[in-house]
Design a protein around this motif. Structure first.
Motif, PDB file in Angstrom:
ATOM      1  N   VAL A 106      -3.858   4.871 -10.801  1.00 27.99           N
ATOM      2  CA  VAL A 106      -3.928   4.968  -9.346  1.00 27.99           C
ATOM      3  C   VAL A 106      -3.807   6.416  -8.904  1.00 27.99           C
ATOM      4  O   VAL A 106      -4.691   6.968  -8.245  1.00 27.99           O
ATOM      5  CB  VAL A 106      -2.828   4.122  -8.685  1.00 27.99           C
ATOM      6  N   GLN A 107      -2.709   7.064  -9.276  1.00 24.19           N
ATOM      7  CA  GLN A 107      -2.506   8.459  -8.891  1.00 24.19           C
ATOM      8  C   GLN A 107      -1.266   9.006  -9.573  1.00 24.19           C
ATOM      9  O   GLN A 107      -0.467   8.258 -10.144  1.00 24.19           O
ATOM     10  CB  GLN A 107      -2.357   8.596  -7.370  1.00 24.19           C
ATOM     11  N   LEU A 133       1.129   6.535 -11.954  1.00 28.36           N
ATOM     12  CA  LEU A 133       1.178   5.181 -11.414  1.00 28.36           C
ATOM     13  C   LEU A 133      -0.094   4.437 -11.781  1.00 28.36           C
ATOM     14  O   LEU A 133      -1.213   4.934 -11.564  1.00 28.36           O
ATOM     15  CB  LEU A 133       1.325   5.234  -9.888  1.00 28.36           C
ATOM     16  N   ALA A 159       5.024   7.658  -1.560  1.00 28.71           N
ATOM     17  CA  ALA A 159       3.597   7.900  -1.414  1.00 28.71           C
ATOM     18  C   ALA A 159       2.949   6.736  -0.688  1.00 28.71           C
ATOM     19  O   ALA A 159       3.241   5.566  -0.977  1.00 28.71           O
ATOM     20  CB  ALA A 159       2.944   8.089  -2.781  1.00 28.71           C
ATOM     21  N   LEU A 175      -0.374   4.872  -0.467  1.00 21.67           N
ATOM     22  CA  LEU A 175      -1.503   4.746  -1.385  1.00 21.67           C
ATOM     23  C   LEU A 175      -2.824   4.619  -0.626  1.00 21.67           C
ATOM     24  O   LEU A 175      -2.861   4.177   0.528  1.00 21.67           O
ATOM     25  CB  LEU A 175      -1.289   3.536  -2.290  1.00 21.67           C
ATOM     26  N   LYS A 176      -3.904   4.967  -1.287  1.00 25.65           N
ATOM     27  CA  LYS A 176      -5.217   4.906  -0.644  1.00 25.65           C
ATOM     28  C   LYS A 176      -5.686   3.476  -0.434  1.00 25.65           C
ATOM     29  O   LYS A 176      -6.432   3.184   0.506  1.00 25.65           O
ATOM     30  CB  LYS A 176      -6.243   5.672  -1.486  1.00 25.65           C
ATOM     31  N   ASP A 177      -5.256   2.581  -1.325  1.00 27.24           N
ATOM     32  CA  ASP A 177      -5.681   1.193  -1.257  1.00 27.24           C
ATOM     33  C   ASP A 177      -4.480   0.279  -1.117  1.00 27.24           C
ATOM     34  O   ASP A 177      -3.344   0.665  -1.405  1.00 27.24           O
ATOM     35  CB  ASP A 177      -6.461   0.810  -2.520  1.00 27.24           C
ATOM     36  N   SER A 178      -4.762  -0.961  -0.699  1.00 30.83           N
ATOM     37  CA  SER A 178      -3.738  -1.991  -0.649  1.00 30.83           C
ATOM     38  C   SER A 178      -3.914  -2.905  -1.858  1.00 30.83           C
ATOM     39  O   SER A 178      -5.040  -3.232  -2.237  1.00 30.83           O
ATOM     40  CB  SER A 178      -3.864  -2.791   0.644  1.00 30.83           C
ATOM     41  N   TYR A 179      -2.785  -3.331  -2.443  1.00 29.45           N
ATOM     42  CA  TYR A 179      -2.824  -4.148  -3.648  1.00 29.45           C
ATOM     43  C   TYR A 179      -2.154  -5.492  -3.359  1.00 29.45           C
ATOM     44  O   TYR A 179      -1.110  -5.556  -2.702  1.00 29.45           O
ATOM     45  CB  TYR A 179      -2.096  -3.434  -4.787  1.00 29.45           C
ATOM     46  N   LEU A 224       2.336  10.541  -9.055  1.00 26.29           N
ATOM     47  CA  LEU A 224       3.414  10.637  -8.077  1.00 26.29           C
ATOM     48  C   LEU A 224       4.130  11.961  -8.278  1.00 26.29           C
ATOM     49  O   LEU A 224       4.435  12.353  -9.410  1.00 26.29           O
ATOM     50  CB  LEU A 224       4.392   9.482  -8.257  1.00 26.29           C
ATOM     51  N   ASN A 234       0.826  -1.200   0.000  1.00 31.09           N
ATOM     52  CA  ASN A 234       0.000   0.000   0.000  1.00 31.09           C
ATOM     53  C   ASN A 234       0.866   1.258   0.000  1.00 31.09           C
ATOM     54  O   ASN A 234       0.409   2.334   0.387  1.00 31.09           O
ATOM     55  CB  ASN A 234      -0.960   0.016   1.193  1.00 31.09           C
ATOM     56  N   SER A 235       2.118   1.112  -0.429  1.00 32.66           N
ATOM     57  CA  SER A 235       3.005   2.275  -0.497  1.00 32.66           C
ATOM     58  C   SER A 235       4.027   2.061  -1.597  1.00 32.66           C
ATOM     59  O   SER A 235       4.255   0.934  -2.054  1.00 32.66           O
ATOM     60  CB  SER A 235       3.726   2.489   0.837  1.00 32.66           C
TER      61      SER A 235
END
Length: 637
Positions: free
Chosen positions: A145-146, A138, A184, A186-190, A148, A115-116
């Protein structure tokens, strides 16, 4: 620590006294860097103890060139030249990927949940200097995702000199320190198996992007406040508002020091700090600067990804700061202090340069006894942690570090040392820590003379154990200057730009070496280099008796691979390195040097026991003409 030129070495010769000791080190493929793993290009077959080497880091590291990509592969030249705006030399594994146009990318598959993200990257400086900020996109499994945020504010130092104080932020000529990092949460975990892509989209408008490596980590949620701690918010600090929280942080620390509270809590959030935290209003009016540290204090955070102290002002631009030499951020520590689970982000941009500017120190002071620093992330400082203060500073406060512990540290992108044990530091350790892109020795013991009693206040019985050290852009991975009983053990060291992976030396006028110095179970990949106007070539492990002797050295259970020059080097100097013992050492692929080399002015001896050397450009062992050094086989019980 400032580096000054060493005496010129004897020019390298292709022919000399060369003796084959053994042959045939196997090679293995590239792997992500995970807990206790080798940095990129792990090429020599590991020994049975290799699993214990390096830090037990919580992230997995991925080399850009090992994934799939559309872009330009950048590679270092065979001699890995440094200081000539050379991205290949400054890259991890000596390779990286450049994205020049829209649609180009680097893609890789995650080996664990995350998640980062941390991206080691380079983008151009602003035309007039001072850096610029750009974005890179990203994606995860094809979905955006977002953006960076990448910055070149802390990179790009210019000048043709190897003197750090001669480099400048003003563009012109060759440059070095080309890379920095962006991180960063992240808002979610992958999950494991996610296809991550760093892509240059149409609105990512830097002239180019160089992607070197990526860290992926599953960051735990913020820790809860311990019942015994008092939050800095009770003293007026407010998270994430961009306002300076120094006064509140200092008030909380002072309250703890006075015994009014039991522990200082730094909650999750971004906390701006524009002055050093120290003991306020010291009763030493003759001291030109406040150099009195905190004592009897405990400071805890919610985790290094969550509780983050930062400064916006480079120290040399701060004006009126309370600690001019050590900067405007971090902590000055004198005794009995525990700090854990937070980050300290400075805003340094240079070491020296115009007007003798410096980038500040994250943690500094006398440190004393019962001090423990754990899980602290330090970045963009001049020095991560400088341990020790000259006895003459305030003699009645003399208290060198004794039993100091650093563990779980993450020190990156500094302009000088990572951690330096100075001024009589003893019985102290750095363990299980990761240091990357330091601008001087990543880890050092400097047994200097600026102590109360030079006969007893000698740096001794310190240990650097189980650390991962990568990409020092200046000086050594680990260095020891004088003292006794010091140990370098179970470390992974890779990609030094210009100096050894490990160096023992008597320059910098230290107190003498005595007793034993142990170098054991370390792995060195792509270390050594050329420096000081490219007139000197350094080995992966270099012993430099500049003036005084360096006795009592043992090097054991160590692997040295893909050195830029020599594997082990005994350098010319005024002193000798007598009776060095090499046991269970493997040296492979010394690209532009010998497996073991003794310079023409080197004096001393080395006994080799179960030493294997292969694929060295200048032969297995080479004693240059004029040398009094003796290399022979010999095992001890």
């Amino acid at each position: 620590m400032e580096r000054r030129p060493h005496a010129p070495r004897t020019p390298r010769r292709r022919r000399g006294i060369a003796t084959a000791l053994a042959f045939g080190l196997a090679t293995v493929g590239l792997l992500p860097l995970a807990a206790n793993a080798t940095p990129a290009d792990a090429a020599a077959e590991p020994t049975s103890t290799a699993a214990a080497r390096g830090a037990n880091v919580p992230y997995v590291e991925y080399e850009a060139e090992d994934g799939s990509y559309e872009g330009t592969l950048l590679e270092a030249e065979p001699d890995r030249p440094f200081g000539h705006t050379n991205f290949g030399t400054e890259s991890s594994g000596r390779k990286s990927v450049r994205l020049n146009s829209t649609g180009q990318y680097v893609e890789f598959t995650s080996k664990s949940a995350t998640n980062s993200i941390v991206v080691r990257n380079a983008i151009p400086d602003a035309p007039g200097g001072g850096g610029q900020e750009k974005t890179l996109s990203l994606y995860a499994d094809g979905k955006f995702v977002q953006k960076l945020k990448l910055s070149s504010k802390h990179s790009w130092l210019y000048g043709n000199t190897d003197d750090p104080e001669g480099l400048t932020n003003r563009p012109g000529g060759d440059a070095r320190r080309l890379f920095d990092e962006s991180h960063a949460l992240l808002k979610d975990s992958y999950p494991e198996g996610t296809e991550f892509r760093l892509q240059r989209d149409a609105d990512d408008d830097a002239e180019y992007y160089v992607v070197d490596l990526i860290d992926l980590e599953q960051v735990a949620p913020p820790a809860e406040k311990p019942a015994e701690c008092t939050s800095i918010t009770e003293y007026g600090a407010k998270p994430d508002d961009g306002e300076d929280d120094t006064q509140a942080i200092q008030a909380a620390v002072t309250a703890d020091q006075k015994g009014e509270i039991d522990c200082v809590w730094v909650p999750a959030g971004q906390w701006r700090q524009e002055q050093k935290i120290l003991t306020v209003d010291p009763k030493y009016p003759g001291n030109p600067h406040n150099q009195v540290g905190i004592r009897d204090v405990t400071i805890r955070g919610a985790g290094m990804w969550h509780s983050q102290l930062y400064t916006l002002t480079p120290p040399h631009e701060a004006g009126g700061i309370n600690h001019p030499h050590e900067g405007n951020f971090g902590f000055d520590i004198d005794d009995n202090t525990q700090i854990s689970d937070l980050a300290i982000f400075g805003s340094g941009t240079i070491r020296g340069g115009d007007g003798g500017q410096e980038g500040g120190v994250g943690l500094n002071g006398r440190f004393g006894k019962n001090t423990k620093i754990k899980n602290v992330w330090i970045e963009h400082a001049n020095v991560g942690a400088w341990v020790g203060r000259d006895y003459s500073n305030i003699p009645e406060l003399w208290g060198p570090a004794d039993g100091l512990e650093f563990s779980g540290m993450r020190i990156r992108n500094t302009y000088a040392d990572g951690v330096n044990f100075s001024n009589g530091t003893r019985n102290s350790t750095v363990t299980d820590s990761a240091l990357r892109n330091t601008g001087d020795d990543a880890l050092a013991v400097w047994a200097n003379k600026y102590v109360k009693d030079p006969s007893t206040d000698i740096g001794h019985d310190n240990a650097f154990t189980g650390n991962t050290i990568q990409l020092p852009w200046r000086a050594n991975g680990v260095a020891i200057y004088g003292g006794y009983g010091n140990t370098i053990e179970n470390n992974m060291i890779a990609d030094t730009m210009n100096y050894p992976g490990i160096m023992l030396a008597t320059d910098h006028d230290p107190l003498p070496f005595s007793g034993t110095t142990r170098i054991t179970n370390n792995r060195l990949d792509r270390t050594g280099g050329k420096f000081w106007g490219e007139s000197q070539e350094f080995g992966a492990i270099t012993l430099f008796a500049a003036g005084q002797d360096i006795p009592g050295v043992t090097i054991s259970d160590t692997e040295i691979h893909d050195s830029t020059y020599d594997g082990i080097q005994f350098k010319s100097g005024g002193g000798a390195t007598p009776d060095v013992q090499l046991t269970n050492v493997k040296i492979s692929k010394s690209n532009n040097g010998a497996g073991i080399r003794a310079h023409g002015g080197a004096r001393g001896s080395a006994a080799l026991c179960n030493v294997t050397i292969s694929d060295s450009a200048d032969g297995d062992t080479l004693i240059e003409p004029g040398s009094q050094f003796v290399i022979g086989e010999g095992c001890r019980n």
